[in-house]
Write a protein that holds these residues in place. Structure first.
Motif, PDB file in Angstrom:
ATOM      1  N   LYS A 122       0.830  -1.200   0.000  1.00 30.13           N
ATOM      2  CA  LYS A 122       0.000   0.000   0.000  1.00 30.13           C
ATOM      3  C   LYS A 122       0.863   1.247   0.000  1.00 30.13           C
ATOM      4  N   THR A 123       0.754   2.022  -1.029  1.00 31.72           N
ATOM      5  CA  THR A 123       1.365   3.331  -1.101  1.00 31.72           C
ATOM      6  C   THR A 123       0.313   4.260  -1.647  1.00 31.72           C
ATOM      7  N   ALA A 124       0.681   5.560  -1.787  1.00 37.79           N
ATOM      8  CA  ALA A 124      -0.302   6.508  -2.303  1.00 37.79           C
ATOM      9  C   ALA A 124      -0.776   6.091  -3.690  1.00 37.79           C
ATOM     10  N   ILE A 125       0.120   5.452  -4.473  1.00 41.32           N
ATOM     11  CA  ILE A 125      -0.249   4.946  -5.783  1.00 41.32           C
ATOM     12  C   ILE A 125       0.032   3.461  -5.768  1.00 41.32           C
ATOM     13  N   LYS A 126      -0.979   2.648  -5.714  1.00 40.73           N
ATOM     14  CA  LYS A 126      -0.825   1.219  -5.494  1.00 40.73           C
ATOM     15  C   LYS A 126      -0.044   0.573  -6.631  1.00 40.73           C
ATOM     16  N   PRO A 127       1.068  -0.111  -6.305  1.00 40.88           N
ATOM     17  CA  PRO A 127       1.862  -0.736  -7.355  1.00 40.88           C
ATOM     18  C   PRO A 127       1.206  -1.995  -7.899  1.00 40.88           C
ATOM     19  N   THR A 128       1.564  -2.296  -9.141  1.00 35.83           N
ATOM     20  CA  THR A 128       1.147  -3.560  -9.707  1.00 35.83           C
ATOM     21  C   THR A 128       2.265  -4.552  -9.543  1.00 35.83           C
ATOM     22  N   LYS A 129       1.931  -5.834  -9.579  1.00 37.68           N
ATOM     23  CA  LYS A 129       2.946  -6.865  -9.362  1.00 37.68           C
ATOM     24  C   LYS A 129       3.872  -6.969 -10.559  1.00 37.68           C
ATOM     25  N   LYS A 136       2.847  10.561 -14.738  1.00 33.78           N
ATOM     26  CA  LYS A 136       3.057  10.835 -16.166  1.00 33.78           C
ATOM     27  C   LYS A 136       4.538  10.908 -16.543  1.00 33.78           C
ATOM     28  N   GLY A 137       5.381  10.587 -15.595  1.00 34.38           N
ATOM     29  CA  GLY A 137       6.802  10.483 -15.894  1.00 34.38           C
ATOM     30  C   GLY A 137       7.178   9.015 -15.886  1.00 34.38           C
ATOM     31  N   ILE A 138       8.299   8.689 -15.245  1.00 34.74           N
ATOM     32  CA  ILE A 138       8.661   7.295 -15.026  1.00 34.74           C
ATOM     33  C   ILE A 138       8.037   6.887 -13.696  1.00 34.74           C
ATOM     34  N   ASN A 139       7.177   5.900 -13.737  1.00 38.16           N
ATOM     35  CA  ASN A 139       6.333   5.548 -12.595  1.00 38.16           C
ATOM     36  C   ASN A 139       6.987   4.439 -11.777  1.00 38.16           C
ATOM     37  N   PHE A 140       7.574   4.804 -10.629  1.00 43.62           N
ATOM     38  CA  PHE A 140       8.222   3.838  -9.736  1.00 43.62           C
ATOM     39  C   PHE A 140       7.230   3.405  -8.655  1.00 43.62           C
ATOM     40  N   THR A 141       6.934   2.131  -8.612  1.00 48.95           N
ATOM     41  CA  THR A 141       5.904   1.651  -7.697  1.00 48.95           C
ATOM     42  C   THR A 141       6.458   0.983  -6.441  1.00 48.95           C
ATOM     43  N   ASP A 142       7.759   0.737  -6.376  1.00 48.14           N
ATOM     44  CA  ASP A 142       8.329   0.000  -5.234  1.00 48.14           C
ATOM     45  C   ASP A 142       9.696   0.596  -4.886  1.00 48.14           C
ATOM     46  N   PRO A 200       2.847   5.584 -20.241  1.00 50.53           N
ATOM     47  CA  PRO A 200       3.641   5.652 -19.012  1.00 50.53           C
ATOM     48  C   PRO A 200       4.714   4.566 -18.952  1.00 50.53           C
ATOM     49  N   ILE A 201       5.873   4.928 -18.464  1.00 49.97           N
ATOM     50  CA  ILE A 201       6.946   3.964 -18.233  1.00 49.97           C
ATOM     51  C   ILE A 201       6.824   3.529 -16.783  1.00 49.97           C
ATOM     52  N   VAL A 202       6.523   2.267 -16.552  1.00 54.52           N
ATOM     53  CA  VAL A 202       6.280   1.768 -15.205  1.00 54.52           C
ATOM     54  C   VAL A 202       7.413   0.842 -14.785  1.00 54.52           C
ATOM     55  N   VAL A 203       8.037   1.153 -13.643  1.00 56.81           N
ATOM     56  CA  VAL A 203       9.100   0.316 -13.086  1.00 56.81           C
ATOM     57  C   VAL A 203       8.546  -0.326 -11.823  1.00 56.81           C
ATOM     58  N   ASN A 204       8.255  -1.622 -11.904  1.00 53.19           N
ATOM     59  CA  ASN A 204       7.672  -2.341 -10.776  1.00 53.19           C
ATOM     60  C   ASN A 204       8.698  -3.031  -9.893  1.00 53.19           C
ATOM     61  N   SER A 205       9.920  -3.168 -10.358  1.00 50.31           N
ATOM     62  CA  SER A 205      10.940  -3.862  -9.583  1.00 50.31           C
ATOM     63  C   SER A 205      11.389  -3.005  -8.403  1.00 50.31           C
ATOM     64  N   PRO A 206      11.927  -3.618  -7.337  1.00 45.88           N
ATOM     65  CA  PRO A 206      12.409  -2.836  -6.193  1.00 45.88           C
ATOM     66  C   PRO A 206      13.544  -1.889  -6.599  1.00 45.88           C
TER      67      PRO A 206
END
Length: 618
Positions: A129-136, A270-276, A512-518
């Motif tokens: 849980k973060t302000a923007i929920k990451p995808t797996k 809208k930039g590079i989206n870091f989820t973790d 969007p460029i999404v980076v899901n890795s730690p």
């Protein structure tokens, strides 16, 4: 008979003085007891008055947070709120104790540093849980990367000091009454190498090791055993663009909200989206700065940055872009000498040096605590925005504790904007402070757009540390942080999760460029080096370019870390299926120890300066 009567009269007369004396003694004793009782009461009364005037630690006012410990070689600030009519020093952070690894380099191909103290393990999983929920993150990405279109860079002083706080240029957004909004997710993009080219310099480290002596010989051998990461579809994406790198005071993912902080939300999604993303907290503000700027672990605690004052900081973005002819400058809106920044920040590679409060910033910023980020940006943007190419660093301060509406100038200023939020008073005050940073970002993007430089400028934002001013720093006993995060914080990975923003106007028209890795803060420098297409050596930086083929690894310490395979909490690794894997855990722990040991040796022995003297770095 008469003689007997006479004798009785004499005895009676003799008894009168004795009785009188006894009566007198009783009166005196009574008076003394009365006086003693009055004196004791007076003393207790005085004590009560003293306790009321100087409350003990257990009688601290409810809105006054725990006093932050003092940093080494700095004055200990008062525990009472700082007055708003004098420039206030930052409450300092206690640096991490000197690591237990031996200061003498012992780097080998398989280093085994001194064992660190074992923490109490916990199997509590790290929440997503973060302000923007990451995808797996996908286990085996096969998608072809989408490369945002490159926008070529378009080649293109200071105003008078404001007499009052500048008018907020950003429109005050509506106040939400619920938790942050979760945006629609784009699929994760994992780039593949475009060729067999690597991000490395033509240095033969084995040859260096054969000629070097201790301590450099061991470091050479360690580097020689590493594999450089490959260039990829994102190499040079930002080549020729401007850079603004910001270490944001006590910033957190939970500040980002579509309605309350629309500019930060725009930049995060809208930039590079870091989820973790993680910003390890071990040496307070100066440690966070060190990780963001140097791309190294602050293994000498609060002294890590100070020890670089006379070093060759060859790979900072200040130095790399300075070699390409960029105008560069560093800014901070509090005391310019705090943490010895007047010595360290003039050695970060920025061509125009460093400005803080006391050597120029006072022209733009009022004497408040904390000072205004918005005022800093309003005042300093004209110094560089018309330059052909600029490379800027900011250390903000508006998000600093103490988080209350009585002594914190930024919380008081923005209080009306947080009244409807469903948080406790301390968290509301914390968010109110960060609204000043939101307003500064709104102003920055507005000015870049006015100058036609929105697509040619990259803005990077990372926290210096989690908002530890909300509570004590004891895991499991952080009620205010729990309130902000929305769950009970019981381990270091939960505590140090954050949000990294890498944004440019040129990315907004692309998927969007999404980076899901730690990802962690020491990954910022190698990632930017790759994105700007500079000449660098991926083996010399312990972090990774997040778009490369290097192993993803985010760690707070050797006992708390994450990879794409699973999570280690308190020294126990569990894979993504929840099963323990001691062999894998031991392998990654050894890698982390080697990286930390390498960072310590770079700090202690100015390894980059050594390579420069040898002519290996030009």
């Amino acid at each position: 008979m008469e003689k007997k009567n006479t004798k009785k009269k004499i005895i009676k007369l003799a008894a009168y003085p004795v009785l009188a004396l006894m009566l007198a003694l009783l009166i005196v004793v009574s008076i003394l007891k009365s006086r003693n009782k009055t004196t004791s009461t007076d003393v207790e009364s005085k004590t009560d008055r003293i306790m009321d005037t100087f409350p003990t630690e257990t009688q601290a006012p409810s809105e006054t947070p725990t006093k932050e410990p003092a940093a080494a070689s700095t004055a200990v600030p008062s525990s009472t709120p700082l007055p708003t009519d004098t420039p206030a020093p930052e409450p300092s952070e206690t640096p991490t104790p000197v690591p237990t690894e031996t200061p003498t380099p012992t780097v080998t191909d398989t280093p085994v540093p001194t064992k660190e103290p074992t923490p109490v393990p916990t199997d509590t999983p790290v929440p997503t849980k973060t302000a923007i929920k990451p995808t797996k993150a996908p286990a085996a990405p096969t998608q072809t990367p989408v490369t945002p279109a490159k926008t070529p860079a378009t080649p293109t002083e200071a105003p008078a000091a404001p007499t009052k706080a500048p008018v907020n240029p950003a429109t005050v957004p509506a106040t939400p009454t619920s938790v942050p909004v979760t945006p629609t997710k784009a699929p994760a993009v994992t780039p593949v190498p475009v060729s067999n080219e690597v991000n490395a310099l033509g240095i033969d480290y084995k040859k260096l090791a054969s000629n070097d002596s201790s301590p450099y010989k061991a470091i050479d051998n360690y580097i020689a055993g590493l594999t450089p990461s490959k260039k990829n579809a994102y190499t040079g994406l930002f080549k020729g663009k401007n850079l603004i790198l910001i270490s944001a005071e006590a910033f957190s993912a939970e500040v980002i909200n579509e309605k309350l902080t629309p500019t930060l939300y725009r930049m995060a999604t809208k930039g590079i989206n870091f989820t973790d993303y993680y910003q390890p907290c071990g040496a307070g503000t100066t440690g966070g700065e060190f990780q963001n700027i140097m791309g190294m672990n602050p293994m000498r605690g609060g002294n890590s940055m100070k020890l670089t004052a006379n070093s060759n900081n060859y790979f900072t973005m200040g130095s790399q872009l300075n070699r390409l002819g960029y105008f560069g400058k560093a800014y901070h809106n509090n005391s310019y000498t705090y943490y010895d920044r007047h010595k360290t920040h003039i050695n970060l590679g920025y061509s125009a040096g460093y400005m803080g409060y006391g050597n120029g910033m006072e022209k733009y910023v009022q004497k408040l605590w904390p000072e205004s980020d918005l005022e800093m940006f309003v005042g300093t943007i004209p110094e560089y925005i018309d330059k052909e190419h600029f490379n800027i660093y900011y250390m903000s301060v508006s998000g600093h504790s103490a988080y209350n509406f009585s002594s914190n100038a930024m919380a008081k200023k923005n209080r009306a904007r947080v009244t409807g939020l469903g948080y406790n008073t301390s968290v509301k005050a914390y968010i109110a402070c960060n609204l000043e940073f939101e307003d500064s970002m709104a102003y920055l993007l507005k000015k870049l757009e006015e100058k036609g430089k929105l697509n040619d400028t990259v803005v990077v934002i990372s926290a210096d540390h989690y908002p530890y001013g909300l509570d004590s720093e004891k895991l499991g006993a952080m009620p205010n942080l729990d309130n902000l995060y929305g769950y009970k914080v019981v381990n270091a990975l939960q505590r140090d999760h954050s949000r990294l923003i890498i944004w440019s106007g040129c990315l907004e028209s692309q998927p969007p460029i999404v980076v899901n890795s730690p990802v962690m803060s020491i990954d910022i420098l190698p990632t930017l080096s790759n994105l700007f297409g500079t000449e660098w050596d991926s083996r010399l930086l312990p972090g990774r370019d997040v778009f490369s083929d290097a192993m993803c690894l985010a760690y707070v310490d050797v006992y708390n870390w994450k990879t794409d395979k699973g999570t280690c909490v308190g020294g126990t690794f569990r894979n993504n299926e929840g099963k323990t894997d001691k062999a894998y855990g031991d392998k990654i722990t050894a890698i982390i120890k080697a990286k930390r040991n390498y960072c310590m040796n770079v700090i202690d022995y100015d390894y980059f300066g050594h390579l420069y003297k040898l002519g290996a770095l030009k």
